[in-house]
Design a protein around this motif. Structure first.
Motif, PDB file in Angstrom:
ATOM      1  N   THR A 126      49.352  46.529  28.419  1.00  0.00           N
ATOM      2  CA  THR A 126      48.651  46.459  29.702  1.00  0.00           C
ATOM      3  C   THR A 126      49.247  45.348  30.552  1.00  0.00           C
ATOM      4  OG1 THR A 126      46.445  46.515  30.734  1.00  0.00           O
ATOM      5  CG2 THR A 126      46.844  44.771  29.125  1.00  0.00           C
ATOM      6  N   LEU A 127      48.849  45.326  31.821  1.00  0.00           N
ATOM      7  CA  LEU A 127      49.271  44.272  32.749  1.00  0.00           C
ATOM      8  C   LEU A 127      48.014  43.590  33.267  1.00  0.00           C
ATOM      9  CD1 LEU A 127      51.564  42.890  34.319  1.00  0.00           C
ATOM     10  CD2 LEU A 127      51.357  44.676  36.057  1.00  0.00           C
ATOM     11  N   GLY A 128      47.880  42.299  32.974  1.00  0.00           N
ATOM     12  CA  GLY A 128      46.674  41.573  33.338  1.00  0.00           C
ATOM     13  C   GLY A 128      46.656  41.115  34.785  1.00  0.00           C
ATOM     14  N   GLN A 129      45.457  40.720  35.251  1.00  0.00           N
ATOM     15  CA  GLN A 129      45.295  40.196  36.603  1.00  0.00           C
ATOM     16  C   GLN A 129      44.503  38.894  36.548  1.00  0.00           C
ATOM     17  OE1 GLN A 129      44.780  43.174  40.044  1.00  0.00           O
ATOM     18  NE2 GLN A 129      43.621  44.121  38.401  1.00  0.00           N
ATOM     19  N   LEU A 130      44.943  37.923  37.320  1.00  0.00           N
ATOM     20  CA  LEU A 130      44.252  36.638  37.419  1.00  0.00           C
ATOM     21  C   LEU A 130      43.231  36.697  38.543  1.00  0.00           C
ATOM     22  CD1 LEU A 130      44.378  33.669  36.279  1.00  0.00           C
ATOM     23  CD2 LEU A 130      45.843  33.151  38.258  1.00  0.00           C
ATOM     24  N   SER A 131      42.056  36.080  38.320  1.00  0.00           N
ATOM     25  CA  SER A 131      41.002  36.060  39.338  1.00  0.00           C
ATOM     26  C   SER A 131      40.394  34.670  39.469  1.00  0.00           C
ATOM     27  CB  SER A 131      39.877  37.042  38.988  1.00  0.00           C
ATOM     28  OG  SER A 131      40.104  38.313  39.549  1.00  0.00           O
ATOM     29  N   ALA A 168      49.604  31.043  34.400  1.00  0.00           N
ATOM     30  CA  ALA A 168      49.620  31.775  35.665  1.00  0.00           C
ATOM     31  C   ALA A 168      48.826  31.021  36.734  1.00  0.00           C
ATOM     32  CB  ALA A 168      49.036  33.170  35.461  1.00  0.00           C
ATOM     33  N   ALA A 169      47.704  30.429  36.329  1.00  0.00           N
ATOM     34  CA  ALA A 169      46.889  29.644  37.267  1.00  0.00           C
ATOM     35  C   ALA A 169      47.673  28.428  37.758  1.00  0.00           C
ATOM     36  CB  ALA A 169      45.594  29.201  36.596  1.00  0.00           C
ATOM     37  N   LYS A 170      48.353  27.760  36.846  1.00  0.00           N
ATOM     38  CA  LYS A 170      49.156  26.601  37.220  1.00  0.00           C
ATOM     39  C   LYS A 170      50.273  27.017  38.175  1.00  0.00           C
ATOM     40  CE  LYS A 170      52.036  22.846  35.513  1.00  0.00           C
ATOM     41  NZ  LYS A 170      52.624  22.125  34.372  1.00  0.00           N
ATOM     42  N   ALA A 171      50.877  28.157  37.919  1.00  0.00           N
ATOM     43  CA  ALA A 171      51.955  28.650  38.775  1.00  0.00           C
ATOM     44  C   ALA A 171      51.451  28.871  40.197  1.00  0.00           C
ATOM     45  CB  ALA A 171      52.526  29.945  38.198  1.00  0.00           C
ATOM     46  N   TRP A 172      50.240  29.450  40.320  1.00  0.00           N
ATOM     47  CA  TRP A 172      49.678  29.702  41.658  1.00  0.00           C
ATOM     48  C   TRP A 172      49.353  28.395  42.369  1.00  0.00           C
ATOM     49  CZ3 TRP A 172      45.192  28.746  44.396  1.00  0.00           C
ATOM     50  CH2 TRP A 172      45.024  29.483  45.582  1.00  0.00           C
ATOM     51  N   LEU A 173      48.751  27.458  41.662  1.00  0.00           N
ATOM     52  CA  LEU A 173      48.417  26.160  42.255  1.00  0.00           C
ATOM     53  C   LEU A 173      49.687  25.427  42.694  1.00  0.00           C
ATOM     54  CD1 LEU A 173      45.637  24.993  39.753  1.00  0.00           C
ATOM     55  CD2 LEU A 173      45.305  25.562  42.175  1.00  0.00           C
ATOM     56  N   SER A 174      50.721  25.486  41.857  1.00  0.00           N
ATOM     57  CA  SER A 174      51.988  24.822  42.186  1.00  0.00           C
ATOM     58  C   SER A 174      52.646  25.475  43.393  1.00  0.00           C
ATOM     59  CB  SER A 174      52.937  24.877  40.979  1.00  0.00           C
ATOM     60  OG  SER A 174      52.382  24.201  39.864  1.00  0.00           O
ATOM     61  N   GLU A 175      52.595  26.797  43.447  1.00  0.00           N
ATOM     62  CA  GLU A 175      53.211  27.548  44.541  1.00  0.00           C
ATOM     63  C   GLU A 175      52.599  27.165  45.891  1.00  0.00           C
ATOM     64  OE1 GLU A 175      53.365  32.184  46.095  1.00  0.00           O
ATOM     65  OE2 GLU A 175      52.973  31.783  43.972  1.00  0.00           O
ATOM     66  N   HIS A 176      51.311  26.841  45.881  1.00  0.00           N
ATOM     67  CA  HIS A 176      50.614  26.497  47.129  1.00  0.00           C
ATOM     68  C   HIS A 176      50.449  24.987  47.311  1.00  0.00           C
ATOM     69  CE1 HIS A 176      49.572  30.773  46.616  1.00  0.00           C
ATOM     70  NE2 HIS A 176      49.524  30.787  47.942  1.00  0.00           N
ATOM     71  N   GLY A 177      51.205  24.218  46.531  1.00  0.00           N
ATOM     72  CA  GLY A 177      51.191  22.774  46.690  1.00  0.00           C
ATOM     73  C   GLY A 177      49.869  22.117  46.316  1.00  0.00           C
ATOM     74  N   LEU A 178      49.133  22.737  45.386  1.00  0.00           N
ATOM     75  CA  LEU A 178      47.804  22.237  45.030  1.00  0.00           C
ATOM     76  C   LEU A 178      47.757  21.598  43.640  1.00  0.00           C
ATOM     77  CD1 LEU A 178      45.791  25.333  46.313  1.00  0.00           C
ATOM     78  CD2 LEU A 178      45.936  23.095  47.418  1.00  0.00           C
ATOM     79  N   TRP A 179      48.833  21.700  42.882  1.00  0.00           N
ATOM     80  CA  TRP A 179      48.808  21.212  41.506  1.00  0.00           C
ATOM     81  C   TRP A 179      48.497  19.719  41.436  1.00  0.00           C
ATOM     82  CZ3 TRP A 179      47.832  22.755  36.915  1.00  0.00           C
ATOM     83  CH2 TRP A 179      48.190  21.977  35.794  1.00  0.00           C
ATOM     84  N   PHE A 208      39.895  29.729  37.093  1.00  0.00           N
ATOM     85  CA  PHE A 208      40.810  30.873  37.116  1.00  0.00           C
ATOM     86  C   PHE A 208      40.710  31.601  35.778  1.00  0.00           C
ATOM     87  CE2 PHE A 208      42.483  28.034  40.312  1.00  0.00           C
ATOM     88  CZ  PHE A 208      42.869  28.883  41.336  1.00  0.00           C
ATOM     89  N   VAL A 209      40.294  32.851  35.835  1.00  0.00           N
ATOM     90  CA  VAL A 209      40.061  33.637  34.622  1.00  0.00           C
ATOM     91  C   VAL A 209      40.730  35.005  34.751  1.00  0.00           C
ATOM     92  CG1 VAL A 209      37.874  32.454  34.159  1.00  0.00           C
ATOM     93  CG2 VAL A 209      37.869  34.555  35.512  1.00  0.00           C
ATOM     94  N   SER A 210      40.460  35.853  33.789  1.00  0.00           N
ATOM     95  CA  SER A 210      40.999  37.215  33.812  1.00  0.00           C
ATOM     96  C   SER A 210      40.058  38.145  34.577  1.00  0.00           C
ATOM     97  CB  SER A 210      41.171  37.717  32.376  1.00  0.00           C
ATOM     98  OG  SER A 210      41.273  39.128  32.337  1.00  0.00           O
ATOM     99  N   SER A 211      40.627  39.002  35.388  1.00  0.00           N
ATOM    100  CA  SER A 211      39.806  39.997  36.089  1.00  0.00           C
ATOM    101  C   SER A 211      39.064  40.876  35.090  1.00  0.00           C
ATOM    102  CB  SER A 211      40.686  40.869  36.995  1.00  0.00           C
ATOM    103  OG  SER A 211      41.265  40.107  38.021  1.00  0.00           O
ATOM    104  N   GLY A 212      39.713  41.134  33.959  1.00  0.00           N
ATOM    105  CA  GLY A 212      39.086  41.963  32.929  1.00  0.00           C
ATOM    106  C   GLY A 212      37.808  41.351  32.395  1.00  0.00           C
ATOM    107  N   GLN A 213      37.754  40.032  32.282  1.00  0.00           N
ATOM    108  CA  GLN A 213      36.530  39.358  31.823  1.00  0.00           C
ATOM    109  C   GLN A 213      35.400  39.555  32.819  1.00  0.00           C
ATOM    110  OE1 GLN A 213      38.651  35.540  31.452  1.00  0.00           O
ATOM    111  NE2 GLN A 213      37.758  35.347  29.407  1.00  0.00           N
TER     112      GLN A 213
END
Length: 293
Positions: A126-131, A168-179, A208-213
């Motif tokens: 499967t392919l997961g999604q971050l939420s 994945a959450a860290k990657a998103w925060l870093s990408e937006h300069g929020l880390w 930041f959790v899994s959309s599936g949860q």
């Protein structure tokens, strides 16, 4: 004289007859025992129980979809959840699992290379999604996280070193300069299951959790767009030492069937592409290798 001979003859006949009857009876008893095994010997076929290690994000979904497989193959599946990185270490040290459902591709590939997983069984499922999720602030959006970091200092993520959803959450925060803005106040869970509980009990502002949860608990999802969605391409594999390898691979293939992929798309996951389903090998997953500091 004749009378004595007659009595002797009669006695001899009786003796021979008795010996014959006794011998016949003993033979019949022996044959009966051979024909009928003792009742103490019972031949039973025990129901197979698969012990499957699963990434925390997929636990609720796996449990919801497993009963049909158990009924079809007359087996029982025991799911043991944790962070993918932690399970990886357990398997390296000989944990007696039959299969491993990871939240990424990296760990199964490493275990395949070290021969802890059977090569031909390692494949995506499967392919997961971050939420983003907040029980404290139900209407929170990603814009709130980006524009008002001081208003929501206690943000939870799973450990980026062991949990793919945390990475994945860290990657998103870093990408937006929020880390750097959130780094010191982050609440880091051992796995995404723990992070989900921290947010749900309002112990933190958001997480930041899994959309599936969220879908499994009938909660609203706020999908987080990732620069590299395939970093949450989830792989599974059968352990080399499994005594139920064939059945374990059937379980992995079950989650890859068209009908189950359709159900997964309704449960917070993205279905695999046709090329991924047609082959054990999916397109190369460009792994995020952000440093953990």
């Amino acid at each position: 004289m004749k009378k004595t001979s007659f009595l002797t003859l009669l006695a001899l006949i009786c003796s021979v007859s008795f010996s014959f009857i006794t011998s016949f009876s003993a033979t019949a008893t022996l044959m009966d025992k051979k024909a009928k095994p003792e009742s103490k010997v019972k031949i039973t076929q025990e129901k197979v129980t698969l012990k499957v290690a699963v990434a925390s994000n997929f636990l609720a979904t796996a449990k919801a979809l497993t009963p049909a497989f158990e009924e079809q193959y007359k087996v029982s599946v025991q799911w043991i959840n944790g962070a993918s990185g932690s399970i990886y270490q357990q398997i390296k040290h000989g944990a007696p699992y039959d299969a491993f459902f990871s939240a990424d591709k990296l760990r199964p590939e490493k275990l395949k290379a070290s021969k802890h997983l059977l090569v031909n069984t390692v494949k995506p499922y499967t392919l997961g999604q971050l939420s983003l999720f907040s029980a404290k602030h139900p209407n929170m959006t990603l814009a709130d996280i980006k524009n008002h970091p001081r208003n929501f200092p206690r943000i939870a993520i799973a450990n980026p070193e062991t949990a793919p959803y945390g990475l994945a959450a860290k990657a998103w925060l870093s990408e937006h300069g929020l880390w750097q803005a959130y780094k010191k106040s982050l609440i880091v869970g051992s796995n995404v299951g723990q992070t989900f509980q921290q947010v749900r009990t309002k112990a933190v502002d958001a997480g930041f959790v899994s959309s599936g949860q969220l879908v499994a608990h009938q909660l609203v999802t706020v999908p987080v767009p990732l620069k590299n969605p395939e970093q949450l391409l989830q792989y599974a594999g059968v352990l080399t030492n499994s005594k139920n390898a064939e059945t374990a691979e059937l379980l992995i293939d079950y989650f890859r069937t068209e009908s189950v992929q359709l159900k997964l798309s309704e449960l917070g996951y993205l279905p695999l592409s046709q090329s991924q389903l047609a082959s054990n090998e999916a397109p190369e997953n460009k792994l995020v290798t952000a440093e953990y500091n």
